[in-house]
Design a protein around this motif. Structure first.
Motif, short mmCIF file in Angstrom:
data_model
loop_
_atom_site.label_atom_id
_atom_site.label_comp_id
_atom_site.label_asym_id
_atom_site.label_seq_id
_atom_site.Cartn_x
_atom_site.Cartn_y
_atom_site.Cartn_z
N UNK A 246 44.45 39.35 15.46
CA UNK A 246 43.03 39.27 15.13
C UNK A 246 42.79 39.31 13.63
N UNK A 247 43.48 40.23 12.95
CA UNK A 247 43.18 40.49 11.54
C UNK A 247 43.90 39.55 10.58
N UNK A 248 45.18 39.24 10.87
CA UNK A 248 45.94 38.41 9.94
C UNK A 248 45.79 36.92 10.22
N UNK A 249 45.45 36.60 11.45
CA UNK A 249 45.37 35.19 11.81
C UNK A 249 43.93 34.72 12.01
N UNK A 250 43.27 35.23 13.02
CA UNK A 250 41.96 34.70 13.37
C UNK A 250 40.90 35.03 12.34
N UNK A 251 41.01 36.17 11.66
CA UNK A 251 40.02 36.53 10.65
C UNK A 251 40.21 35.76 9.35
N UNK A 252 41.35 35.10 9.21
CA UNK A 252 41.63 34.32 8.00
C UNK A 252 40.98 32.95 8.12
N UNK A 253 39.99 32.62 7.30
CA UNK A 253 39.31 31.33 7.42
C UNK A 253 40.21 30.14 7.12
N UNK A 254 41.37 30.39 6.49
CA UNK A 254 42.30 29.31 6.18
C UNK A 254 43.18 28.94 7.37
N UNK A 255 43.17 29.75 8.42
CA UNK A 255 43.95 29.42 9.61
C UNK A 255 43.29 28.25 10.34
N UNK A 256 44.03 27.18 10.48
CA UNK A 256 43.50 25.97 11.12
C UNK A 256 43.67 26.04 12.63
N UNK A 257 42.58 25.88 13.36
CA UNK A 257 42.64 25.82 14.82
C UNK A 257 42.89 24.38 15.24
N UNK A 258 43.94 24.17 16.00
CA UNK A 258 44.27 22.83 16.48
C UNK A 258 44.30 22.84 18.00
#
Length: 352
Positions: free
Chosen positions: A42-54
């Motif tokens: 949740x905190x390192x991945x999804x909360x990071x706006x730079x993580x691209x959802x594909x």
């Protein structure tokens, strides 16, 4: 206990245009609730706006070779709640949209059948408000289960809260915030009053041919028949997204919406220009494919990139084209359509 997710490094993120980018880190969610229970995810991945959802990669054009972090939901459970005349049907974001359409149609449920043969995942469908042959997802959408990446909390929006319009939604206006988890639609056990409606170009001829080959009167066609008819029409004019080449992202441009005054000017100069009425009496929808074809782009090739010879709305990769070449081709088409018709085209895929 299984964590519900899988983390890997240096993973090629593919798409149906066959132009890949390599993700330095790639997170695959296989079980939604177990994965979201992990604080690191949740905190390192999804909360990071730079993580691209594909999702299925059918609506992304990569113009870069590498991306930092990407996440994809592969969870693909589905089910329904019977409510009498209607059925509430859900699917998790990782299920293929075409698979969901066919599952519901084969169960005798009406509502999704005209979306047959559209690539991509269920999770991407409300973001684009996917549509074809006279219907959009918004016509049947009940609600969407989401993860708020900023507040790190689950929520469920009604169809109205999603603010769906033509190829648009609240998700697109607030990018990098929402992760679609599940989609709920309300389908019907009985066909609609205007069934079967073949008013959209191409459907009536294919329906007649299908009726003859299957020895089935048009009046007796059911949802699964409509899905098959739509499939046959799409395969005749669009590249097969299941095949490696030619790569494509389907329709590359939105059908533009212009003022009725401008539409009348176009009609005066090009009497056969297709015009589609909208709820707004002062606006008219045009066919982007017609505009591109009239400007002379259909079937033109530029090395490994080109415009599909069966449908001017489709850009193709014949093998070896990169994202920059395809984007340059799209920009050249946009400029030429503006020059001819004073109409601005807007690209449909996400450009990364």
């Amino acid at each position: 206990m299984n964590s519900g997710f899988n983390l890997r490094n240096d993973v090629p993120v593919g798409n149906t245009m066959r132009v890949n980018a390599c993700a330095d880190q790639f997170l695959q969610i296989d079980h939604i609730e177990r994965a979201l229970a992990n604080p690191r995810l949740r905190e390192e991945w999804l909360a990071d706006p730079q993580t691209l959802v594909v999702g299925g990669g059918s609506n992304i054009l990569f113009v870069t070779d590498r991306i930092d972090k990407a996440v994809a939901i592969k969870a693909a459970d589905h089910g329904f709640v019977d409510e009498g005349e209607t059925v509430l049907v859900f699917a998790e974001a990782g299920l293929g949209l075409d698979d969901w359409v066919r599952l519901t149609a084969e169960q005798g449920l009406y509502g999704l059948e005209r979306l047959a043969e559209i690539p991509g995942t269920v999770g991407a469908a409300p973001i684009q408000n996917v549509g074809a042959y006279g219907m959009q997802l918004s016509d049947v959408l009940d609600s969407v289960e989401l993860w708020d990446r900023q507040k790190q909390a689950p929520l469920r929006w009604s169809a109205e809260q999603c603010q769906l319009s033509y190829r648009n939604s609240r998700f697109k206006s607030e990018p990098n915030r929402w992760l679609v988890l599940r989609v709920w639609v309300r389908l019907h056990k009985r066909p609609p009053a205007d069934w079967p409606n073949f008013a959209y170009p191409g459907l009536v001829d294919e329906a007649e041919a299908y009726s003859k080959s299957e020895k089935k009167p048009i009046s007796s066609l059911v949802a699964s028949d409509m899905a098959e008819i739509v499939t046959r029409v799409r395969r005749k004019k669009l590249p097969d997204w299941r095949q490696w080449l030619p790569g494509s992202l389907g329709s590359f441009f939105h059908n533009p919406i212009v003022s009725k005054q401008h539409a009348n000017k176009l009609k005066a100069n090009w009497p056969d220009v297709p015009l589609y009425a909208l709820d707004d009496p002062d606006s008219v929808k045009l066919s982007a494919g017609w505009l591109i074809e009239q400007a002379g782009w259909r079937g033109r090739l530029f090395g490994a990139a080109g415009v599909y010879d069966r449908h001017a709305l489709v850009l193709i990769n014949r093998g070896g084209a990169d994202g920059k070449q395809l984007l340059q081709l799209a920009e050249a088409i946009e400029a030429d359509v503006w020059k001819h018709f004073a109409v601005r085209l807007k690209t449909e895929p996400m450009i990364v």
